[in-house]
Write a protein that holds these residues in place. Structure first.
Motif, PDB file in Angstrom:
ATOM      1  N   ALA A   1      19.443  30.234  55.987  1.00 10.77           N
ATOM      2  CA  ALA A   1      18.548  29.893  54.866  1.00 10.77           C
ATOM      3  C   ALA A   1      19.256  28.987  53.852  1.00 10.77           C
ATOM      4  O   ALA A   1      18.691  27.970  53.395  1.00 10.77           O
ATOM      5  N   LEU A   2      20.493  29.348  53.489  1.00 13.84           N
ATOM      6  CA  LEU A   2      21.230  28.550  52.498  1.00 13.84           C
ATOM      7  C   LEU A   2      21.585  27.176  53.047  1.00 13.84           C
ATOM      8  O   LEU A   2      21.495  26.162  52.338  1.00 13.84           O
ATOM      9  N   THR A   3      21.986  27.122  54.303  1.00 12.62           N
ATOM     10  CA  THR A   3      22.352  25.825  54.886  1.00 12.62           C
ATOM     11  C   THR A   3      21.122  24.909  54.970  1.00 12.62           C
ATOM     12  O   THR A   3      21.196  23.715  54.680  1.00 12.62           O
ATOM     13  N   THR A   4      19.988  25.512  55.374  1.00 16.14           N
ATOM     14  CA  THR A   4      18.754  24.707  55.456  1.00 16.14           C
ATOM     15  C   THR A   4      18.336  24.209  54.074  1.00 16.14           C
ATOM     16  O   THR A   4      17.910  23.055  53.914  1.00 16.14           O
ATOM     17  N   THR A   5      18.459  25.101  53.074  1.00 15.68           N
ATOM     18  CA  THR A   5      18.125  24.688  51.696  1.00 15.68           C
ATOM     19  C   THR A   5      19.023  23.546  51.239  1.00 15.68           C
ATOM     20  O   THR A   5      18.562  22.565  50.637  1.00 15.68           O
ATOM     21  N   GLY A   6      20.324  23.666  51.524  1.00 17.65           N
ATOM     22  CA  GLY A   6      21.253  22.584  51.161  1.00 17.65           C
ATOM     23  C   GLY A   6      20.913  21.294  51.876  1.00 17.65           C
ATOM     24  O   GLY A   6      20.961  20.199  51.289  1.00 17.65           O
ATOM     25  N   PHE A   7      20.557  21.405  53.179  1.00 16.11           N
ATOM     26  CA  PHE A   7      20.193  20.228  53.965  1.00 16.11           C
ATOM     27  C   PHE A   7      18.969  19.528  53.365  1.00 16.11           C
ATOM     28  O   PHE A   7      18.945  18.305  53.191  1.00 16.11           O
ATOM     29  N   LEU A   8      17.949  20.325  53.033  1.00 18.35           N
ATOM     30  CA  LEU A   8      16.728  19.747  52.455  1.00 18.35           C
ATOM     31  C   LEU A   8      16.969  19.178  51.052  1.00 18.35           C
ATOM     32  O   LEU A   8      16.351  18.184  50.658  1.00 18.35           O
ATOM     33  N   THR A   9      17.863  19.820  50.292  1.00 23.61           N
ATOM     34  CA  THR A   9      18.198  19.311  48.947  1.00 23.61           C
ATOM     35  C   THR A   9      18.877  17.956  49.045  1.00 23.61           C
ATOM     36  O   THR A   9      18.577  17.030  48.270  1.00 23.61           O
ATOM     37  N   VAL A  10      19.800  17.802  50.007  1.00 22.96           N
ATOM     38  CA  VAL A  10      20.451  16.499  50.215  1.00 22.96           C
ATOM     39  C   VAL A  10      19.419  15.450  50.626  1.00 22.96           C
ATOM     40  O   VAL A  10      19.447  14.307  50.158  1.00 22.96           O
ATOM     41  N   LEU A  11      18.480  15.855  51.484  1.00 21.16           N
ATOM     42  CA  LEU A  11      17.426  14.933  51.905  1.00 21.16           C
ATOM     43  C   LEU A  11      16.575  14.485  50.704  1.00 21.16           C
ATOM     44  O   LEU A  11      16.266  13.295  50.549  1.00 21.16           O
ATOM     45  N   ALA A  12      16.218  15.441  49.830  1.00 23.34           N
ATOM     46  CA  ALA A  12      15.398  15.106  48.659  1.00 23.34           C
ATOM     47  C   ALA A  12      16.169  14.209  47.685  1.00 23.34           C
ATOM     48  O   ALA A  12      15.620  13.237  47.142  1.00 23.34           O
ATOM     49  N   ALA A  13      17.463  14.546  47.473  1.00 24.39           N
ATOM     50  CA  ALA A  13      18.271  13.740  46.546  1.00 24.39           C
ATOM     51  C   ALA A  13      18.448  12.322  47.067  1.00 24.39           C
ATOM     52  O   ALA A  13      18.380  11.346  46.308  1.00 24.39           O
TER      53      ALA A  13
ATOM     54  N   ALA B   1      21.907  10.503  36.699  1.00 23.14           N
ATOM     55  CA  ALA B   1      22.793  11.667  36.590  1.00 23.14           C
ATOM     56  C   ALA B   1      22.147  12.907  37.213  1.00 23.14           C
ATOM     57  O   ALA B   1      22.804  13.674  37.941  1.00 23.14           O
ATOM     58  N   GLN B   2      20.864  13.120  36.942  1.00 25.43           N
ATOM     59  CA  GLN B   2      20.177  14.289  37.499  1.00 25.43           C
ATOM     60  C   GLN B   2      20.076  14.205  39.020  1.00 25.43           C
ATOM     61  O   GLN B   2      20.222  15.212  39.727  1.00 25.43           O
ATOM     62  N   THR B   3      19.846  13.005  39.516  1.00 23.87           N
ATOM     63  CA  THR B   3      19.740  12.825  40.968  1.00 23.87           C
ATOM     64  C   THR B   3      21.077  13.098  41.652  1.00 23.87           C
ATOM     65  O   THR B   3      21.144  13.762  42.696  1.00 23.87           O
ATOM     66  N   LEU B   4      22.154  12.586  41.061  1.00 27.59           N
ATOM     67  CA  LEU B   4      23.486  12.836  41.625  1.00 27.59           C
ATOM     68  C   LEU B   4      23.854  14.312  41.538  1.00 27.59           C
ATOM     69  O   LEU B   4      24.505  14.856  42.445  1.00 27.59           O
ATOM     70  N   ALA B   5      23.445  14.969  40.445  1.00 29.67           N
ATOM     71  CA  ALA B   5      23.715  16.404  40.313  1.00 29.67           C
ATOM     72  C   ALA B   5      22.983  17.187  41.402  1.00 29.67           C
ATOM     73  O   ALA B   5      23.536  18.146  41.979  1.00 29.67           O
TER      74      ALA B   5
ATOM     75  N   LEU C   1      22.224  16.045  44.347  1.00 30.03           N
ATOM     76  CA  LEU C   1      22.920  15.753  45.600  1.00 30.03           C
ATOM     77  C   LEU C   1      24.170  16.612  45.745  1.00 30.03           C
ATOM     78  O   LEU C   1      24.436  17.181  46.819  1.00 30.03           O
ATOM     79  N   VAL C   2      24.927  16.719  44.660  1.00 33.63           N
ATOM     80  CA  VAL C   2      26.155  17.534  44.699  1.00 33.63           C
ATOM     81  C   VAL C   2      25.806  18.996  44.948  1.00 33.63           C
ATOM     82  O   VAL C   2      26.486  19.694  45.729  1.00 33.63           O
ATOM     83  N   PHE C   3      24.750  19.474  44.290  1.00 34.47           N
ATOM     84  CA  PHE C   3      24.327  20.863  44.497  1.00 34.47           C
ATOM     85  C   PHE C   3      23.949  21.107  45.961  1.00 34.47           C
ATOM     86  O   PHE C   3      24.319  22.131  46.558  1.00 34.47           O
ATOM     87  N   GLY C   4      23.223  20.185  46.555  1.00 31.50           N
ATOM     88  CA  GLY C   4      22.846  20.333  47.956  1.00 31.50           C
ATOM     89  C   GLY C   4      24.050  20.354  48.882  1.00 31.50           C
ATOM     90  O   GLY C   4      24.112  21.156  49.830  1.00 31.50           O
ATOM     91  N   LEU C   5      25.034  19.486  48.634  1.00 33.19           N
ATOM     92  CA  LEU C   5      26.237  19.447  49.472  1.00 33.19           C
ATOM     93  C   LEU C   5      27.043  20.737  49.341  1.00 33.19           C
ATOM     94  O   LEU C   5      27.565  21.265  50.344  1.00 33.19           O
ATOM     95  N   LEU C   6      27.169  21.233  48.108  1.00 31.84           N
ATOM     96  CA  LEU C   6      27.897  22.501  47.911  1.00 31.84           C
ATOM     97  C   LEU C   6      27.194  23.640  48.641  1.00 31.84           C
ATOM     98  O   LEU C   6      27.839  24.477  49.301  1.00 31.84           O
ATOM     99  N   LEU C   7      25.885  23.694  48.520  1.00 32.82           N
ATOM    100  CA  LEU C   7      25.117  24.748  49.193  1.00 32.82           C
ATOM    101  C   LEU C   7      25.248  24.631  50.712  1.00 32.82           C
ATOM    102  O   LEU C   7      25.363  25.639  51.426  1.00 32.82           O
TER     103      LEU C   7
END
Length: 662
Positions: free
Chosen positions: A127-139, A92-96, A98-104
């Motif tokens: 900055a926000l798009t890069t953060t979202g991109f890296l968050t999706v990569l981490a998830a 659940a935390q991992t999917l959350a 991922l969703v946060f990264g996609l929204l960002l």
């Protein structure tokens, strides 16, 4: 080696794909934020020409096209990610994340329209798009580290795997007992029937207190057999629970058919609602073996520990003495004094008179000779040990109430007599189990001997809490009674209870000769024996192993217990397991069952509220009971005085009189 090379090549392709996604995202920033890069001095004629050529391909038609393509390449690269498996990762935390990264990643475009400073807006957007991109990569990387099992972990008790097909067809015969039920098969609830189509092969009902033996099973055996015209005997341990069911079922069937067996009830607490019956009535005692069997039954019923010591000198001696007394009173004056109360009083007379009278009957001379010899030779310690066991035990039955019931003759015990069929209910009292149980054991043994004969009506014998009575030869009854249309139903709480009162060998025989078994919650050896009896079924087995790269799943099939011991020990009230017996004319393929018996609780409650109480047979007061008690004592005194006088006045028999010097 080839496999290692393939893995290395796949890793390079995935790395290249990820680099392409980063390059596309960088081109996206450069194209849509060109003014900022121009102001910062990061533009040139060469890069502008390359960007113009790329834009002709349509990559930058629309703000989100290049951005979406970059995300797509990132996701493709993540499909091949193989992180080290970790058991404590939360899906659940991992999917959350991922969703946060996609929204960002996608909602960052709103910054461009909300911020008035174009340079600051572009900085925030990148900055926000890069953060979202890296968050999706981490998830995505974390998702690859999750342990994924392709089978259902919700069935932790293996219920679905241990379910099996059960009989869903109603088999009705003129003798059958049919119980509606439901069972679970592969997660689905299905209707079924528990069909005892061959009840003459015996029905064993097991279950701990509160499992529903009486409410779900025994009540239906009583009502269905009465409705089908069975003569019946009911041993009601907690009088009048079963007797009330039988009486009202008898009333309903009588009203419907107009011709039914007569109803009789025996209990030792409410004498006004009890019939009287002599269990050793002289006409039913045909030879001395009947007397011996009755003597053994009453003494073993009073001394339950003797059951395991049969054959011992101080067990067999009292039985022989009591046999002699039974047979003497059976032969005396046409059996007019052949009742258990007269036997008890006769044993209390002094030894001179006791042995003198017993010696007059030739058939029992061999039984009493050891006692007479011991008496005449002054072996009083041995004699007292032999006789006192019988006298002390029987003295516990010296009660005006018991004498009143046991000395009457309202009915005979041949319940399946074609000319006089009967339904007989006999009640015990849990608070007086040792006394009443012995007397009821005598009734039961005499009744069984009369019932188990050829050319009789179909009959049903129902024993609630069977270990509280002693039935000699129960195994032979079950084994031979089928041909005589005698259905025997035995209810016990547990096999250990049966072993405690009957001994291990007899308990095992009872368990093994029963053709039909139905059991609620039991544990220990009872559950193990039942599980073995139900057999094994094919079950799926799945195992898995985890390593750095993947999860290995192994599937197999193997035979395992259809109903495990643990499941039998955890049954709910109304839930039963068992096995039924069929016959050559009506075969059943599916005999084992694990189901919930369906009772219409509202209808049963309504019936119980409308039950009529057992009728008053006669008005009995204490004076009548006590006068009967005194009369029996006087009968023995008069008989002793009369017979002694006859012997003394007859020279030919004078030698039989024993008069030991004090």
């Amino acid at each position: 080696m080839a496999s290692s090379d393939n893995q290395h090549a796949l890793g390079k392709i995935l790395d290249l794909t990820r680099m392409l996604s980063i390059f596309l995202l960088a081109l996206h920033f450069y194209y849509f934020c060109y003014q900022v890069f121009y102001l910062w001095g990061y533009s040139s004629v060469f890069t502008d020409r390359i960007l113009a050529q790329i834009s002709k391909t349509g990559l930058f038609f629309g703000f989100g096209k290049s951005k979406l393509l970059a995300l797509g390449l990132l996701i493709v690269s993540l499909f091949g990610a193989q992180g080290k498996k970790k058991e404590n990762l939360s899906r659940a935390q991992t999917l959350a994340l991922l969703v946060f990264g996609l929204l960002l990643y996608f909602l960052s475009a709103q910054v461009l329209s909300l911020c008035y400073d174009n340079e600051l807006a572009c900085l925030w957007y990148m900055a926000l798009t890069t953060t979202g991109f890296l968050t999706v990569l981490a998830a995505g990387t974390l998702l690859s580290r999750l342990i994924n099992l392709p089978f259902n972990n919700g069935d932790i008790f293996n219920r679905e795997n241990e379910s099996f097909p059960q009989n869903e067809t109603l088999y009705q015969t003129e003798f059958s007992v049919n119980l509606p039920a439901e069972y679970e098969l592969k997660g689905k609830i299905k209707s079924s029937w528990v069909n005892f189509i061959e009840p003459f092969r015996g029905i064993l009902v097991m279950g701990s207190p509160g499992s529903g033996k009486s409410y779900f099973i025994i009540r239906h055996i009583i009502t269905q057999h009465i409705a089908k015209g069975f003569s019946m005997f009911v041993y009601d341990f907690k009088y009048d629970d079963l007797s009330s069911i039988a009486y009202n079922a008898w009333l309903a069937s009588k009203a419907a058919s107009g011709k039914m067996p007569k109803f009789y009830a025996v209990n030792f607490d409410d004498l006004s609602r009890s019939h009287r019956c002599n269990p050793i009535e002289h006409s039913s005692m045909l030879d001395i073996t009947d007397a011996a069997e009755s003597a053994r039954t009453i003494l073993l019923g009073l001394n339950r520990e003797w059951i395991k010591r049969q054959g011992d000198f101080f067990v067999e001696s009292p039985i022989n003495l009591l046999t002699a007394v039974f047979w003497f009173l059976r032969k005396y004056n046409g059996g007019s004094l052949c009742t258990l109360p007269h036997v008890i009083e006769f044993l209390q007379i002094e030894y001179d008179h006791l042995f003198t009278l017993l010696r007059t009957e030739k058939e029992i001379e061999i039984l009493i000779d050891p006692f007479v010899s011991a008496y005449l030779n002054n072996a009083m310690e041995q004699l007292e040990g032999q006789i006192a066991s019988a006298k002390i035990a029987l003295a516990r039955l010296s009660s005006p109430q018991l004498y009143y019931i046991l000395s009457g003759n309202d009915f005979s015990l041949d319940i399946n007599n074609p000319d006089d069929p009967k339904i007989v209910c006999m009640g015990n009292n849990p608070q007086k189990i040792q006394i009443y149980g012995a007397v009821l054991s005598l009734y039961v043994n005499r009744l069984v001997k009369l019932v188990n004969k050829k050319d009789k009506l179909k009959s049903s014998l129902i024993f609630d809490e069977f270990p509280t009575v002693y039935l000699n030869g129960i195994d032979s009854l079950i084994a031979t009674a089928r041909s005589n249309k005698v259905c025997t139903t035995i209810a016990v709480q547990d096999l250990s209870q049966l072993k405690k009162d009957y001994g291990r060998e007899q308990a095992d025989v009872i368990m093994n000769v029963m053709g039909n078994i139905i059991s609620g919650q039991v544990s220990g050896e009872s559950a193990r024996q039942l599980s073995d009896r139900f057999g094994r079924i094919q079950q799926n087995r799945t195992s898995f192993s985890i390593n750095r790269h993947d999860t290995s799943i192994n599937r197999s099939k193997q035979l395992d217990a259809a109903i495990p011991v643990s499941k039998i020990a955890a049954l709910s009230a109304g839930e039963f397991v068992g096995i039924t017996a069929d016959n050559p004319n009506q075969r059943m393929e599916l005999k084992s069952f694990h189901c919930r018996i369906l009772n219409d609780h509202k209808a049963i409650k309504k019936q119980q509220n409308a039950y009529k109480p057992l009728p008053i047979i006669r008005k009995v007061d204490d004076s009548v009971i006590y006068s009967n008690y005194l009369r029996i004592k006087e009968d023995i005194k008069d008989m002793v005085n009369l017979e002694i006088e006859k012997l003394l006045s007859d020279p030919m028999r004078h030698h039989l009189v024993i008069k030991k010097k004090k």
